[in-house]
Enzyme design. Structure first.
Site, short mmCIF file in Angstrom:
data_model
loop_
_atom_site.label_atom_id
_atom_site.label_comp_id
_atom_site.label_asym_id
_atom_site.label_seq_id
_atom_site.Cartn_x
_atom_site.Cartn_y
_atom_site.Cartn_z
N ASP A 132 0.83 -1.21 0.00
CA ASP A 132 0.00 0.00 0.00
C ASP A 132 0.86 1.25 0.00
O ASP A 132 0.56 2.23 0.69
CB ASP A 132 -0.95 0.00 1.20
CG ASP A 132 -2.02 1.07 1.11
OD1 ASP A 132 -2.36 1.47 -0.02
OD2 ASP A 132 -2.50 1.54 2.14
N ARG A 133 1.92 1.25 -0.79
CA ARG A 133 2.84 2.39 -0.86
C ARG A 133 2.38 3.39 -1.92
O ARG A 133 3.13 3.77 -2.83
CB ARG A 133 4.27 1.92 -1.13
CG ARG A 133 4.89 1.09 -0.02
CD ARG A 133 4.73 1.75 1.33
NE ARG A 133 5.67 1.22 2.34
CZ ARG A 133 5.62 1.50 3.63
NH1 ARG A 133 4.64 2.26 4.09
NH2 ARG A 133 6.50 1.01 4.47
#
Length: 457
Positions: free
Chosen positions: A323-324
């Site tokens: 989830d970057r």
């Protein structure tokens, strides 16, 4: 519980500011200018370069302790039940402050007195907001002055004089944020947490979508500000025959979602280029259904603002499993590099890296090393074998949580954390999620967050 906007004054000079504009460094100059703000703050984060910088000097370190309370504005929203909040960075145009409340009412205030000029409630029958909101967009052509903002799936156009809907925009004053996303998206969650950016007669805007398997595609769209008509679409999940299609499984575009720009974007008006940061593809932490690098997820994309044509892109995470998302609009900067002034894009990340790219070409100004990272041990997953690591600038946050950082507030807490630490995978960035447990550091929020960075030009 009522949410309030506060303003303070500096005596004896009597400068009145909105509280949030004060915290952002004061107010800004003319719409479209990109080198910081003057008396107005006309764009989300200050200017189209997302500088969050003010050229005003009247309030400074020496006299800030002399600020006195000036006025307070109550939005009237009761948020005790739905735990909503103000994330809005209000704009100021010609002494008028435009902002949104937790319930997503739009209001115009006299910035000097806090007196309400008008208020628009997109959903008077409900006391709940459909999403969080970080601001509005101002547009002007002669005497035609408009505020553009979103609530749920709707994009509204309001008259700045009275807050009334502009009936000639879209359908009786609003257009659908689902337009241009395809048939599958019509029954899926779509909203916009950050305001769009105005270029000539276009409002260029991203979206917020689900982060699960039911995510809509996060295409970038441009709407005509006069009519509400959809003018162009850039498909961040490529279709057959489009560049990047081969970075996904065949026919993944039929079911894949995400790769959306929820954080806002920056604009180089002179070049006519909009710089768009995107988030991860869905699902956030497993990508067996999207094997490949997944363009244009986790990318800085330079688009022709008039047509939506891709000029270049740079991917900051390949096949994201953490989830970057790129969490904030990039800062458009001019730097001295190898003896020359270079216009660049500075993009902060949740990992704490800053990618500094040439604004014309997208090429990094400093070396970026593709470093090997561990494979995944999850069934059906194929982690990308390398990830890009900028050698400069240096990271702005710690990136490794080592045993010596375990809490020592008490022996019990130390031993508890150490026991967990000894059993999970640790020691570097980009360790794929695992059934053994994986330490993600910086945490899921980052690193860089949606507040973004500021730049003194």
């Amino acid at each position: 519980m009522n949410f309030r906007y506060k303003a303070y004054k500096y005596l004896p000079v009597i400068s009145l500011l909105s509280m949030i504009s004060l915290l952002m460094g004061c107010i800004q100059k003319e719409t479209g200018k990109s080198a910081g703000a003057g008396k107005d703050w006309p764009v989300y984060l200050g200017d189209n370069s997302s500088s969050q910088y003010s050229t005003l000097t009247e309030i400074n370190k020496k006299n800030i302790n002399q600020l006195k309370f000036a006025w307070e504005y109550h939005t009237g929203d009761d948020v005790s039940e739905n735990h909503s909040q103000i994330q809005c960075n209000p704009i100021i145009i010609d002494g008028i402050l435009y902002g949104t409340s937790p319930k997503l009412k739009v209001f115009a205030l006299d910035a000097a007195t806090g007196k309400q000029i008008w208020e628009f409630d997109p959903d008077p029958t409900s006391k709940y907001a459909k999403n969080v909101n970080r601001g509005v967009t101002y547009w002007q052509d002669g005497s035609d002055k408009r505020i553009l903002f979103t609530s749920g799936t709707d994009l509204y156009a309001l008259n700045t004089k009275n807050g009334k809907l502009i009936e000639t925009f879209g359908s009786s004053g609003k257009a659908s944020l689902k337009e241009g996303l395809g048939e599958r998206a019509q029954n899926l969650y779509v909203a916009a947490s950050s305001p769009g950016i105005a270029y000539h007669d276009l409002l260029i805007i991203g979206s917020r979508v689900s982060e699960n398997s039911d995510a809509a595609p996060g295409f970038i769209r441009a709407f005509n500000i006069r009519t509400g008509k959809l003018e162009w679409v850039f498909q961040t999940i490529p279709q057959p025959g489009e560049y990047g299609y081969d970075t996904w499984p065949e026919k993944a575009y039929l079911t894949a979602g995400g790769a959306n720009s929820w954080a806002g974007m920056s604009l180089d008006e002179k070049r006519g280029v909009v710089y768009v940061p995107t988030g991860s593809a869905a699902f956030d932490f497993w990508g067996g259904n999207r094997k490949g690098a997944d363009l244009f997820a986790n990318c800085i994309i330079a688009l022709d603002a008039q047509t939506g044509k891709r000029l270049w892109h740079y991917q900051t995470v390949h096949h994201d499993l953490w989830d970057r998302d790129l969490p904030a609009p990039p800062n458009l900067v001019t730097v001295e590099h190898e003896g020359k002034k270079v216009d660049a894009v500075a993009q902060i990340t949740k990992t704490g890296f800053v990618f500094l790219l040439d604004r014309e070409t997208g090429k990094p100004l400093f070396p970026v090393e593709e470093k090997p990272v561990p494979p995944s041990d999850l069934e059906g997953e194929e982690a990308w074998p390398t990830q890009p690591v900028p050698q400069l600038p240096l990271p702005f946050v710690p990136q490794i949580f080592s045993e010596d950082k375990i809490t020592n507030i008490s022996k019990e807490s130390h031993d508890y954390v150490k026991d967990i630490f000894s059993k999970i995978k640790t020691g570097m960035l980009f360790i794929p999620p695992s059934t053994h447990g994986t330490l993600i550091f910086p945490g899921f929020d980052g690193g860089g967050e949606w507040g973004g960075a500021a730049v003194d030009p």
